[in-house]
Design an enzyme around this catalytic site. Structure first.
Site, short mmCIF file in Angstrom:
data_model
loop_
_atom_site.label_atom_id
_atom_site.label_comp_id
_atom_site.label_asym_id
_atom_site.label_seq_id
_atom_site.Cartn_x
_atom_site.Cartn_y
_atom_site.Cartn_z
CB ALA A 62 -0.87 -0.02 1.25
N GLY A 101 0.65 -5.19 0.69
CA GLY A 101 -0.42 -5.22 -0.31
C GLY A 101 0.06 -5.79 -1.64
CD GLU A 104 -2.56 -7.81 2.10
OE1 GLU A 104 -2.99 -8.17 3.20
OE2 GLU A 104 -2.49 -6.61 1.76
CD GLU A 124 1.10 -5.90 5.37
OE1 GLU A 124 1.96 -6.76 5.68
OE2 GLU A 124 0.47 -5.93 4.30
N1 3HC Z 1 4.60 3.52 0.17
C1 3HC Z 1 5.10 4.73 -0.16
N2 3HC Z 1 6.39 4.97 -0.43
C2 3HC Z 1 7.22 3.93 -0.36
C3 3HC Z 1 6.78 2.62 -0.02
C4 3HC Z 1 5.40 2.44 0.25
N3 3HC Z 1 4.90 1.25 0.56
N4 3HC Z 1 7.85 1.80 -0.03
C5 3HC Z 1 8.91 2.55 -0.37
N5 3HC Z 1 8.53 3.83 -0.57
C6 3HC Z 1 9.37 4.95 -1.00
C7 3HC Z 1 10.48 5.28 0.01
O1 3HC Z 1 10.00 6.16 0.99
C8 3HC Z 1 11.53 5.91 -0.88
O2 3HC Z 1 11.12 7.21 -1.15
P1 3HC Z 1 12.20 8.38 -1.40
O3 3HC Z 1 12.99 7.94 -2.60
O4 3HC Z 1 11.36 9.57 -1.61
O5 3HC Z 1 13.02 8.43 -0.15
C9 3HC Z 1 11.41 5.11 -2.16
O6 3HC Z 1 10.10 4.52 -2.14
C10 3HC Z 1 12.41 4.00 -2.31
O7 3HC Z 1 12.37 3.18 -1.14
P2 3HC Z 1 13.69 2.50 -0.58
O8 3HC Z 1 14.75 3.52 -0.39
O9 3HC Z 1 13.27 1.70 0.59
O10 3HC Z 1 14.09 1.57 -1.83
P3 3HC Z 1 14.83 0.20 -1.88
O11 3HC Z 1 15.03 -0.11 -3.30
O12 3HC Z 1 16.00 0.22 -0.95
O13 3HC Z 1 13.80 -0.87 -1.27
C11 3HC Z 1 11.65 -1.91 -0.97
C12 3HC Z 1 12.63 -1.21 -1.95
C13 3HC Z 1 12.26 -3.22 -0.51
C14 3HC Z 1 10.37 -2.14 -1.68
C15 3HC Z 1 11.45 -0.99 0.24
O14 3HC Z 1 11.09 0.29 -0.21
C16 3HC Z 1 10.40 -1.43 1.21
O15 3HC Z 1 10.61 -2.32 2.00
N6 3HC Z 1 9.22 -0.76 1.19
C17 3HC Z 1 8.22 -0.92 2.18
C18 3HC Z 1 7.36 -2.08 1.97
C19 3HC Z 1 6.25 -2.13 2.98
O16 3HC Z 1 6.43 -1.91 4.16
N7 3HC Z 1 5.07 -2.47 2.48
C20 3HC Z 1 3.93 -2.65 3.28
C21 3HC Z 1 3.09 -1.42 3.22
S1 3HC Z 1 1.67 -1.59 4.23
C22 3HC Z 1 0.56 -2.46 3.27
O17 3HC Z 1 0.89 -2.88 2.19
C23 3HC Z 1 -0.78 -2.64 3.85
C24 3HC Z 1 -1.61 -3.61 3.07
O18 3HC Z 1 -1.62 -4.84 3.73
C25 3HC Z 1 -3.00 -3.12 2.93
#
Ligand code: 3HC
Ligand code: NAI
Length: 648
Positions: A62, A101, A104, A124
């Site tokens: 998400a 997500g 998912e 999450e």
């Molecule tokens: N939403 C919004 N922005 C996000 C994001 C997300 N889920 N994931 C990463 N970003 C942004 C970062 O803030 C960063 O922004 P910036 O360049 O402006 O600083 C940019 O994307 C790049 O992120 P990273 O520096 O972390 O990039 P990497 O290439 O090192 O890593 C990744 C990529 C492994 C995908 C890592 O970004 C990551 O782990 N992201 C988070 C994943 C996450 O926690 N997802 C769960 C979200 S909650 C959800 O999905 C709820 C659902 O169940 C309904």
């Protein structure tokens, strides 16, 4: 920009999502996926659909930036259900990571295939929430409950091979992923389709399973892992729709909590700190060979960390005996990693191959970076930097790991001041994530950028700090300890102070932590300052050290310790020693104790910001979280104080 593009090749539609940087599921992406499913269902030329992503990764989840806003339709669980219910089977083709997500969505597809380097996960809980689009309901149906509990409550990523073995993936494909996935789709159409994830059976688990799982989930210290476990249990005991409703309700209830806000704050802070805007266009110097001066507690850990990152290391010590001890300490770290299964025998041997030592400086002629970690003594350090000035290349970065000394005084007169840097590691240096990076007045931007690049290579969390005694972390520590002593002076039993901070989320209270690290280091520093004529008030810790109580290593500090037992016991000796200096017992509620200490941290943080030592409140939060055990789910002292007192 077009979020989704589609091409059709011999009955297989290839849908590509392109929403940089990480293909997060914004409202627009959800809408586009929904509409695409409608369009392709209606297209008689299409028999199956492959979902791929452009850029570095599959869908990372998400869009976390939308979490502060009211949910917008179509909601993700509905999009996932729409894909699962599509008339044509969807195949998720995963490269990079399918997270939250993103996974998912993939579980809504009838098949999941991945590149060998791909990872999947439901992180999450690390954001203080639970999966909100069927992660707790579909995952156990695909991998079984035990594996689902591991994936969901830990937030860990699984590599593709593990996900394949668990049944979360249907295939791991070599070569061009999109082409391979289209071939997979064609072959899949020749057989009966498997049941969609939601239609697969799930057996209930015995009570003992849940009891054990609760114990593990509770260790995280915050609510989300336990809440996720409740959802998983519901998934195994209630019908699909009921479990989905419970999961969504839990997800929405957790999203605005202070814990979830704190974890989101840390998520974004951790991504901002390693890439300061001022260095965006600055290329770091290349690093391959590193010199480490001093093979004591810190030097050995720094050398091990550099080897782990693949850098060649030369360790310099003052004599043969010290060198042998230093090298043995580094080797012991490698052995420890192998004993814990983190290093194969071959990799263990390679770690040693890239490590050498010397008692002379000639070996540093080719070093790209030298990190000084000798005694905390200005004269000794100055002599070391003079040698480095004579022996190192003019473009070699020269760094000091000093805790308290002014780096300007240590490097004065050494040619090429633009290459000087403070690199303040934390003990044990091969474990602790924090790295304070301290530019000197003449430090060149590319040298500063090299410090940040080093941090990335070592897997550390870099935070830029200005020059002052103790930089960011140790200066806040000093203020916090003073505040903790103040509470004791006014009658709060010290065991209550420690218990309150443990209840707040620290692994140890401030007095227990001092007993572990030793009270003598700070004492000697205070005595040194007093000898220099500075007015350093007497502390309670001074009384203890003068009575021979330096901490666990002397059998007692603030507490007593039985032989071979690290559990602190309230000490009648300490009570008697402190009695003349403390008021009558006057306990405080744990919340008030925590508020006083966190408030002191935040107040010192404010001072650091005002002085320009720290660049942003979030940097201070990262220092406390990654260097001092501040509970991540409280967001750091600046975040926590701002929640309590929005004016901060
Ligand atoms: N939403 C919004 N922005 C996000 C994001 C997300 N889920 N994931 C990463 N970003 C942004 C970062 O803030 C960063 O922004 P910036 O360049 O402006 O600083 C940019 O994307 C790049 O992120 P990273 O520096 O972390 O990039 P990497 O290439 O090192 O890593 C990744 C990529 C492994 C995908 C890592 O970004 C990551 O782990 N992201 C988070 C994943 C996450 O926690 N997802 C769960 C979200 S909650 C959800 O999905 C709820 C659902 O169940 C309904
Ligand atoms: P230590 O006493 O364990 O190790 C210092 C090492 O330097 C010794 O092995 C000694 O033989 C060697 N040494 C001394 N003079 C030398 C010289 N002229 N040439 C080569 N080697 C020499 O000290 P520790 O704890 O490793 O601290 C080192 C530095 O790191 C200090 O500046 C300290 O303030 C800083 N630091 C220490 C932390 C800690 O928790 N111990 C944390 C962060 C920084």
């Amino acid at each position: 920009m077009t979020l989704l593009t589609c091409r059709i090749d011999a009955g297989i539609a290839c849908v590509t999502l392109d929403n940089p940087p990480v293909n997060a599921l914004s409202a627009a992406v959800r809408r586009a996926l929904w509409d695409m499913a409608e369009t392709l269902d209606a297209d008689p030329a299409v028999r199956a659909v492959v979902l791929t992503c452009a850029g570095r990764t599959f869908i990372a989840g998400a869009d976390v930036r939308e979490f502060g806003q009211p949910p917008v339709e179509p909601h993700l669980p509905d999009v996932v259900a729409r894909l699962e219910g599509a008339a044509k089977p969807w195949v998720a083709a995963i490269h990079g990571a399918a997270l939250g997500g993103g996974l998912e969505v993939a579980m809504g597809c009838r098949f999941r295939v991945a590149a060998p380097t791909a990872r999947v996960g439901l992180p999450e809980v690390t954001l203080g929430i639970v999966p909100g689009a069927s992660g707790t309901v579909r995952t156990p149906r695909l991998v079984g409950m035990a594996a689902a509990v591991d994936l969901v409550t830990s937030g860990r990523h699984w590599p593709a091979a593990k996900a394949l073995e668990a049944g979360l993936l249907d295939a791991v494909l070599d070569g061009d992923l999109t082409e391979a996935a289209m071939g997979f789709a064609r072959r899949a159409l020749e057989k009966d389709l498997p049941d969609p994830a939601s239609a697969r059976p799930l057996s209930p688990m015995p009570e003992e399973f849940w009891t054990e799982a609760r114990k593990t989930a509770a260790r995280a210290g915050h609510a989300a892992p336990l809440a996720a476990l409740d959802c998983l249990r519901c998934a195994s005991e209630a019908p699909f729709a009921e479990a989905m409703a419970k999961e969504r309700e839990t997800f929405l209830a957790l999203r605005p909590t202070p814990e979830a806000q704190a974890l989101r704050h840390v998520f974004f802070a951790e991504r901002a700190a390693p890439r300061p805007a001022a260095l965006k266009e600055v290329a770091p110097r290349a690093l391959q060979r590193v010199g480490v001066i001093g093979g004591g507690t810190m030097g050995a850990g720094i050398a091990a960390a550099c080897r782990e990152a693949g850098l060649e290391v030369v360790l310099i010590e003052r004599d043969d005996a010290a060198l042998a001890r230093g090298l043995a300490a580094v080797e012991a770290i490698f052995d420890g990693a192998m004993a814990r299964g983190k290093l194969s025998q071959a990799d263990r041997a390679a770690r040693s191959d890239g490590l050498s030592g010397s008692t002379g400086y000639d070996r540093l002629a080719e070093a790209d970076l030298v990190i000084e970690a000798v005694f905390e003594d200005a004269a000794v350090k100055r002599a070391v930097f003079a040698e480095l000035g004579r022996h190192c290349r003019a473009d070699a970065v020269l760094a000091t790991n000093t805790s308290y000394l002014d780096p300007r005084g240590l490097t004065e007169g050494v040619p090429h001041p633009e290459r000087m840097l403070g690199l303040h590691f934390f003990s044990p240096a091969h474990v602790m994530k924090l790295l304070e990076i301290v530019p000197l007045p003449d430090t060149a931007p590319e040298v500063l950028a090299t410090g940040f690049a080093l941090a990335r290579a070592l897997g550390k969390m870099p935070v830029q700090a200005g020059i002052c005694e103790g930089f960011i972390g140790n200066r806040i520590l000093k203020r916090t300890r003073a505040e903790a002593e103040q509470l004791v002076r006014r009658g709060v039993p010290l065991a209550q102070v420690d218990a309150a901070m443990r209840a707040y989320g620290f692994r140890m209270g401030p007095f227990e932590a001092q007993d572990l690290g030793g009270l003598d280091i700070a004492y000697l520093q205070r005595e040194g300052a007093r000898a220099d004529g500075q007015d350093v008030p007497e502390t309670l810790g001074d009384l203890l050290v003068r009575a021979g109580r330096k901490g666990q290593k002397t059998g007692g500090g603030w507490y007593d310790y039985a032989e071979g037992d690290r559990r602190p016991q309230v000490s009648p000796t300490v009570e008697a020693l402190l009695a003349p200096h403390v008021a009558a017992a006057d306990p405080l509620p744990p919340e008030a104790i925590a508020a006083a200490l966190v408030g002191a941290m935040a107040a010192e943080g404010q001072a650091l910001l005002a002085e320009g030592i720290a660049q942003a409140p979030a940097d201070i939060d990262l220092v406390k979280i990654h260097g001092y055990g501040f509970p991540r789910w409280k967001g750091g002292p600046m975040f926590a104080a701002a929640l309590e007192m929005p004016s901060i």
